[in-house]
Write a protein that holds these residues in place. Structure first.
Motif, mmCIF file in Angstrom:
data_model
loop_
_atom_site.group_PDB
_atom_site.id
_atom_site.type_symbol
_atom_site.label_atom_id
_atom_site.label_comp_id
_atom_site.label_asym_id
_atom_site.label_seq_id
_atom_site.Cartn_x
_atom_site.Cartn_y
_atom_site.Cartn_z
ATOM 1 N N THR A 229 13.780 12.619 -15.440
ATOM 2 C CA THR A 229 13.468 12.224 -14.069
ATOM 3 C C THR A 229 14.231 10.942 -13.748
ATOM 4 O OG1 THR A 229 11.266 13.093 -14.474
ATOM 5 C CG2 THR A 229 11.541 11.726 -12.497
ATOM 6 N N ILE A 230 14.797 10.869 -12.550
ATOM 7 C CA ILE A 230 15.571 9.679 -12.193
ATOM 8 C C ILE A 230 15.096 9.090 -10.869
ATOM 9 C CG2 ILE A 230 17.890 8.789 -11.695
ATOM 10 C CD1 ILE A 230 18.821 10.423 -13.930
ATOM 11 N N VAL A 231 14.814 7.788 -10.885
ATOM 12 C CA VAL A 231 14.518 7.063 -9.652
ATOM 13 C C VAL A 231 15.573 5.971 -9.525
ATOM 14 C CG1 VAL A 231 12.809 5.775 -8.336
ATOM 15 C CG2 VAL A 231 12.051 7.501 -9.985
ATOM 16 N N LEU A 232 16.351 6.066 -8.444
ATOM 17 C CA LEU A 232 17.541 5.234 -8.288
ATOM 18 C C LEU A 232 17.440 4.414 -7.005
ATOM 19 C CD1 LEU A 232 20.722 4.835 -8.917
ATOM 20 C CD2 LEU A 232 21.012 6.751 -7.387
ATOM 21 N N VAL A 233 17.459 3.100 -7.145
ATOM 22 C CA VAL A 233 17.482 2.226 -5.964
ATOM 23 C C VAL A 233 18.924 1.891 -5.613
ATOM 24 C CG1 VAL A 233 17.062 -0.145 -5.207
ATOM 25 C CG2 VAL A 233 15.213 1.165 -6.227
ATOM 26 N N THR A 234 19.265 2.037 -4.346
ATOM 27 C CA THR A 234 20.610 1.670 -3.902
ATOM 28 C C THR A 234 20.579 1.340 -2.417
ATOM 29 O OG1 THR A 234 22.895 2.426 -3.654
ATOM 30 C CG2 THR A 234 21.193 4.104 -3.484
ATOM 31 N N HIS A 235 21.468 0.429 -1.991
ATOM 32 C CA HIS A 235 21.554 0.202 -0.549
ATOM 33 C C HIS A 235 22.741 0.967 0.029
ATOM 34 C CE1 HIS A 235 24.181 -2.903 -2.278
ATOM 35 N NE2 HIS A 235 24.916 -2.656 -1.205
ATOM 36 N N GLU A 236 23.485 1.679 -0.841
ATOM 37 C CA GLU A 236 24.637 2.448 -0.362
ATOM 38 C C GLU A 236 24.236 3.878 -0.063
ATOM 39 O OE1 GLU A 236 28.501 1.673 -2.714
ATOM 40 O OE2 GLU A 236 26.845 0.975 -3.957
ATOM 41 N N MET A 237 24.382 4.300 1.184
ATOM 42 C CA MET A 237 23.968 5.643 1.560
ATOM 43 C C MET A 237 24.763 6.713 0.802
ATOM 44 S SD MET A 237 21.599 7.037 3.059
ATOM 45 C CE MET A 237 20.767 5.917 4.168
ATOM 46 N N GLY B 127 0.834 -1.214 0.000
ATOM 47 C CA GLY B 127 0.000 0.000 0.000
ATOM 48 C C GLY B 127 0.857 1.248 0.000
ATOM 49 N N VAL B 128 1.568 1.459 -1.115
ATOM 50 C CA VAL B 128 2.493 2.586 -1.221
ATOM 51 C C VAL B 128 1.801 3.777 -1.886
ATOM 52 C CG1 VAL B 128 4.518 3.383 -2.520
ATOM 53 C CG2 VAL B 128 4.657 1.286 -1.165
ATOM 54 N N ASP B 129 1.962 4.957 -1.257
ATOM 55 C CA ASP B 129 1.486 6.216 -1.829
ATOM 56 C C ASP B 129 2.693 7.087 -2.139
ATOM 57 O OD1 ASP B 129 -1.344 5.841 -1.442
ATOM 58 O OD2 ASP B 129 -0.985 6.169 0.704
ATOM 59 N N ILE B 130 2.772 7.594 -3.344
ATOM 60 C CA ILE B 130 3.862 8.528 -3.636
ATOM 61 C C ILE B 130 3.570 9.300 -4.930
ATOM 62 C CG2 ILE B 130 5.296 6.926 -4.973
ATOM 63 C CD1 ILE B 130 7.732 8.173 -3.698
ATOM 64 N N ASP B 131 4.016 10.551 -4.952
ATOM 65 C CA ASP B 131 3.969 11.370 -6.169
ATOM 66 C C ASP B 131 5.398 11.762 -6.514
ATOM 67 O OD1 ASP B 131 1.238 11.343 -6.291
ATOM 68 O OD2 ASP B 131 0.981 13.303 -5.322
ATOM 69 N N ILE B 132 5.736 11.677 -7.773
ATOM 70 C CA ILE B 132 7.060 12.138 -8.218
ATOM 71 C C ILE B 132 6.861 13.086 -9.395
ATOM 72 C CG2 ILE B 132 9.302 11.455 -9.167
ATOM 73 C CD1 ILE B 132 9.000 8.778 -7.697
ATOM 74 N N ASP B 133 7.457 14.265 -9.275
ATOM 75 C CA ASP B 133 7.322 15.298 -10.292
ATOM 76 C C ASP B 133 8.309 15.092 -11.430
ATOM 77 O OD1 ASP B 133 5.671 17.494 -10.652
ATOM 78 O OD2 ASP B 133 6.309 18.367 -8.725
ATOM 79 N N ALA B 134 7.976 15.602 -12.593
ATOM 80 C CA ALA B 134 8.930 15.573 -13.700
ATOM 81 C C ALA B 134 10.182 16.347 -13.299
ATOM 82 C CB ALA B 134 8.294 16.192 -14.935
ATOM 83 N N GLY B 135 11.338 15.797 -13.590
ATOM 84 C CA GLY B 135 12.607 16.471 -13.313
ATOM 85 C C GLY B 135 13.227 16.147 -11.972
ATOM 86 N N GLU B 136 12.537 15.351 -11.152
ATOM 87 C CA GLU B 136 13.100 15.001 -9.832
ATOM 88 C C GLU B 136 14.226 13.971 -9.954
ATOM 89 O OE1 GLU B 136 11.016 14.777 -6.048
ATOM 90 O OE2 GLU B 136 9.145 14.701 -7.176
ATOM 91 N N PHE B 137 15.057 13.927 -8.922
ATOM 92 C CA PHE B 137 16.087 12.890 -8.785
ATOM 93 C C PHE B 137 15.860 12.274 -7.404
ATOM 94 C CE2 PHE B 137 20.900 12.003 -9.651
ATOM 95 C CZ PHE B 137 20.756 10.708 -9.211
ATOM 96 N N VAL B 138 15.293 11.066 -7.401
ATOM 97 C CA VAL B 138 14.857 10.414 -6.165
ATOM 98 C C VAL B 138 15.680 9.146 -5.944
ATOM 99 C CG1 VAL B 138 12.872 9.334 -5.030
ATOM 100 C CG2 VAL B 138 12.499 11.184 -6.652
ATOM 101 N N SER B 139 16.110 8.938 -4.715
ATOM 102 C CA SER B 139 16.743 7.649 -4.435
ATOM 103 C C SER B 139 15.873 6.854 -3.468
ATOM 104 C CB SER B 139 18.154 7.824 -3.876
ATOM 105 O OG SER B 139 18.116 8.538 -2.678
ATOM 106 N N ILE B 140 15.890 5.545 -3.629
ATOM 107 C CA ILE B 140 15.129 4.648 -2.758
ATOM 108 C C ILE B 140 16.107 3.695 -2.079
ATOM 109 C CG2 ILE B 140 13.305 2.905 -2.638
ATOM 110 C CD1 ILE B 140 12.049 4.068 -5.110
ATOM 111 N N THR B 141 16.089 3.699 -0.753
ATOM 112 C CA THR B 141 16.938 2.781 -0.002
ATOM 113 C C THR B 141 16.064 1.897 0.886
ATOM 114 O OG1 THR B 141 17.187 4.294 1.847
ATOM 115 C CG2 THR B 141 18.841 4.437 0.127
#
Ligand code: ADP
Ligand code: MG
Length: 252
Positions: free
Chosen positions: A192-200, A24-38
């Motif tokens: 727009t970039i969504v980047l998954v990483t486990h490295e802080m 049950g994930v809620d999220i909005d991401i705008d055009a041009g954002e750079f988001v990381s997911i850890t």
């Protein structure tokens, strides 16, 4: 808003066991954002990326990409949007090893029945600094070069978003920095970039940080310079502590 996700769920059922990989994930991401997911291993990061990339379908909830409902599209339309609007970069590159870099980069163009594929693939290779190696096969390239070919393939159709799942996970830190530099350049030119990483140390390079636990987002905040310093310092401290743990030598 480029990405609008509401109550997105993905449940895996295998026999008697039920895994709520996305809960049950809620999220909005705008055009041009750079988001990381850890988040810890198994927290649902890849599951979420697969859904965002249209590589998998949700069990429930809604996902709009550029206002279009991705959960309701036919397979054929979903494939077309995936090809045109989304660039995927994987930890293991996923290139075709027996063909040249330029032919790898041209694959999405050929699927999309584009013209001037060679010139467009060459331009994408130029963006990642590999035009001079276009005739080399991935098997003749270093890990960093392979990932740059994969990024060229991801951007060749000028997608609105790049989804990268642990793109530096198989690379040494210096090569990883080169890959991050390319993401920064792409983001500066509007992707727009969504980047998954486990490295802080990688995650803090984004401007927004998302953290997942057990299929849910439990942190979603912008990254200030102060937070960036603190997080990197904490990461280094943790690494230093791990290195100072006694090492049990193997016999023989
Ligand atoms: P992460 O990328 O954060 O390590 P994943 O999204 O890969 O996490 O996995 C989230 C949870 O879903 C884990 O418990 C994992 O075992 C489970 N899972 C992932 N893919 C599958 C699958 N194809 N079948 C069954 N369970 C899966
Ligand atoms: Mg994963």
């Amino acid at each position: 808003m480029l990405i609008q996700v509401e109550q997105l769920t993905r449940i895996y059922t295998m026999g008697d066991s039920v895994v709520r990989a996305l809960d049950g994930v809620d999220i909005d991401i705008d055009a041009g954002e750079f988001v990381s997911i850890t988040g810890a291993s198994g927290s649902g990061k890849s599951t979420f990326m697969h859904l965002l990339g249209g590589l998998d379908r949700p069990t429930g909830g809604s996902y709009l990409l550029d206002g279009q409902s991705m959960s309701r599209l036919s397979d054929w339309k979903l494939a077309r949007i995936r090809n045109r609007s989304i660039g995927f970069v994987f930890q293991t590159f996923n290139l075709i090893n027996r063909t040249s870099a330029i032919d790898n980069v041209a694959v999405p163009l050929i699927y999309g029945r584009e013209t001037k594929t060679r010139a467009k693939a060459m331009a994408a290779l130029e963006r990642v600094g590999l035009a001079n190696r276009h005739n080399h096969r991935p098997s003749e390239m270093s890990g960093g070069e392979r990932q740059r070919v994969a990024i060229a393939r991801a951007v060749v159709n000028n997608p609105s978003v790049i989804l990268a799942d642990e793109p530096t996970g198989n690379l040494d830190s210096q090569t990883g920095t080169q890959i991050l530099d390319i993401f920064h350049e792409l983001n500066a030119s509007g992707t727009t970039i969504v980047l998954v990483t486990h490295e802080m140390s990688v995650a803090v390079q984004a401007r927004r940080l998302i953290h997942m636990t057990d299929g849910l987002i439990d942190v979603d905040r912008s990254i200030t310079d102060e937070l960036r310093r603190d997080l990197v310092r904490d990461d280094l401290l943790r690494a230093a502590r791990l290195q100072s743990e006694p090492v049990i030598k193997e016999a023989g």
